[in-house]
Design a protein around this motif. Sequence first.
Motif, PDB file in Angstrom:
ATOM      1  N   MET A 346       0.840  -1.143  -0.200  1.00  6.37           N
ATOM      2  CA  MET A 346      -0.059   0.028  -0.011  1.00  6.37           C
ATOM      3  C   MET A 346       0.882   1.138  -0.048  1.00  6.37           C
ATOM      4  N   PHE A 347       0.513   2.375  -0.900  1.00  4.24           N
ATOM      5  CA  PHE A 347       1.332   3.417  -0.841  1.00  4.24           C
ATOM      6  C   PHE A 347       0.368   4.469  -0.216  1.00  4.24           C
ATOM      7  N   MET A 348       0.716   5.070   0.848  1.00  2.00           N
ATOM      8  CA  MET A 348       0.137   5.882   1.697  1.00  2.00           C
ATOM      9  C   MET A 348       0.920   7.279   1.415  1.00  2.00           C
ATOM     10  N   ILE A 355       8.706   8.791   1.279  1.00  2.00           N
ATOM     11  CA  ILE A 355       9.686   9.269   0.205  1.00  2.00           C
ATOM     12  C   ILE A 355       9.281  10.695  -0.352  1.00  2.00           C
ATOM     13  N   ASP A 356      10.108  11.416  -0.475  1.00  2.00           N
ATOM     14  CA  ASP A 356      10.012  12.712  -1.396  1.00  2.00           C
ATOM     15  C   ASP A 356       9.665  12.543  -2.730  1.00  2.00           C
ATOM     16  N   ILE A 419      13.157  -1.653   7.758  1.00  2.00           N
ATOM     17  CA  ILE A 419      14.424  -1.035   7.746  1.00  2.00           C
ATOM     18  C   ILE A 419      14.198   0.377   7.501  1.00  2.00           C
ATOM     19  N   GLY A 420      13.531   0.961   6.631  1.00  2.21           N
ATOM     20  CA  GLY A 420      13.085   2.358   6.342  1.00  2.21           C
ATOM     21  C   GLY A 420      13.604   2.857   4.915  1.00  2.21           C
ATOM     22  N   ILE A 421      13.618   4.279   4.834  1.00  2.00           N
ATOM     23  CA  ILE A 421      14.029   4.768   3.588  1.00  2.00           C
ATOM     24  C   ILE A 421      15.217   5.518   3.510  1.00  2.00           C
ATOM     25  N   ASP A 422      16.001   5.355   2.254  1.00  2.00           N
ATOM     26  CA  ASP A 422      17.002   5.965   2.002  1.00  2.00           C
ATOM     27  C   ASP A 422      17.441   7.372   2.336  1.00  2.00           C
ATOM     28  N   GLY A 433       4.853  12.890   1.970  1.00  2.22           N
ATOM     29  CA  GLY A 433       5.704  11.956   1.557  1.00  2.22           C
ATOM     30  C   GLY A 433       4.890  10.818   1.200  1.00  2.22           C
ATOM     31  N   ILE A 434       5.474   9.768   0.330  1.00  2.00           N
ATOM     32  CA  ILE A 434       4.956   8.435   0.120  1.00  2.00           C
ATOM     33  C   ILE A 434       5.632   7.371   1.205  1.00  2.00           C
TER      34      ILE A 434
END
Length: 441
Positions: A346-348, A355-356, A419-422, A433-434
């Motif tokens: 899912m992309f919230m 994510i930017d 883990i997360g986002i770069d 953000g996404i």
Amino acid sequence: MLCNVQEALHAHIKPDSRLTIALSGGVDSVVLLHLLSKLSGKIPFSLYAVHVNHGISRNAMHWSQFCCNLCHRHGISIHVAYLKIHKKTGTSLEAIAREERYRVFDQIPTDYIVLAQHLDDQAETLLLQLLRGAGIKGLSGMPLIRKQSAASTSQLLRPLLNVSREQIETYARQNQLDWIHDESNDDIAINRNFLRHEIFPVLKKRYPSYAKTLLRTSRHLSEASLLLDELAEIDHDYCLISGKLSLENLRALSYTRAKNLLRYHLSRHNIPLPSSVKLEDILRQLLSAQVDRQIHIHFGHAEIRCYQGLVHVLTKHASVATPQYCQYCWHGEAELTLDPIKSKIMFMRIKNQGIDQQKIANERITIRTRQGGEYFKPACNRPRRNLKNLLQEASIPPWRRQIMPLLFCNEQLIWVPGIGIDCEFQVKSNDIGIVPIWNHE
């Protein structure tokens, strides 16, 4: 008999509830329909009917028509479900029909599915379960009321459980009711019918009140089953770490309590219980395994794995035996289904998180499984690191790493579940953000 049903309704249904009677057309359900239609004028509830046409008997269409005509005379709406039942190897036709019937009930928009099962049905069920070697839960028999299924909001209600078949048939004759006769009920090759026609008449000669006695027994066993569940809840709280059973804490229990807890834990995951022999084999492997050993046990459509001293219960689709490389392109959809395990991302869109959007606009965004050698930098104050090491430090099990979806912008890894986002792609303060969310297990 009217009093029995009235008491059950007063005790268990809420005012203005929607009741749907499971109407087969047999004497039991016809009598129950007659009783409920009488009570609907005294108790505030709405009454409907559902009839399941299994398509097994050549008379099935006649029975459906009979039920429709009966409901029409009572002014009751009826839903007829037409099924095509196919026998499966190792499963009786009756068991398949029952499973399909309850699947239909699950789909009915109602508060209660009202069933016409009675005292003699309860006795038959208890003896059948006893002859199958069932445990205490299986010998508890049919409850007066219970939740229909995990997926349903309705409940099953059996207001005739204290009423005998003889009382039901007497009521039907006194009120000049019509009903159908299912010829399969005469077939003593079916275990339930064998008990009904061959065994119980003999029992009744010596023990006239056998049905009430067996009902009392099933209630005692039901109480014992509830106590075992309460004990399992206590042990569950003691043994649970991050939603998984701890092997160390499981081993601190007695063997019997550990087995009771394992049975309870599997049921919490909606996993059909294996046979007693298989359950004991699973427990033996868990209790004897070394903490650092990665156990993998298959049974039915489920499996048990161990990692770092914790027990993971999975359905077969939740892990794969060998890694499979997969790649998907993401074009901004709110949801993406991933094969072969049918998990979803899912992309919230959330403020100050994710994510930017500007960083990935007009770029090629792909979702891939691991190939090895990936590097990632989730923390801006730390150097870019090997993904394998990050996954190990996060205690993510090896089988999960094999199927984990990774998000890439062109060839750069920008998101890893758990883990997360770069750092380079994290959203700026006050921006939207996404946030990808992987729905798995």
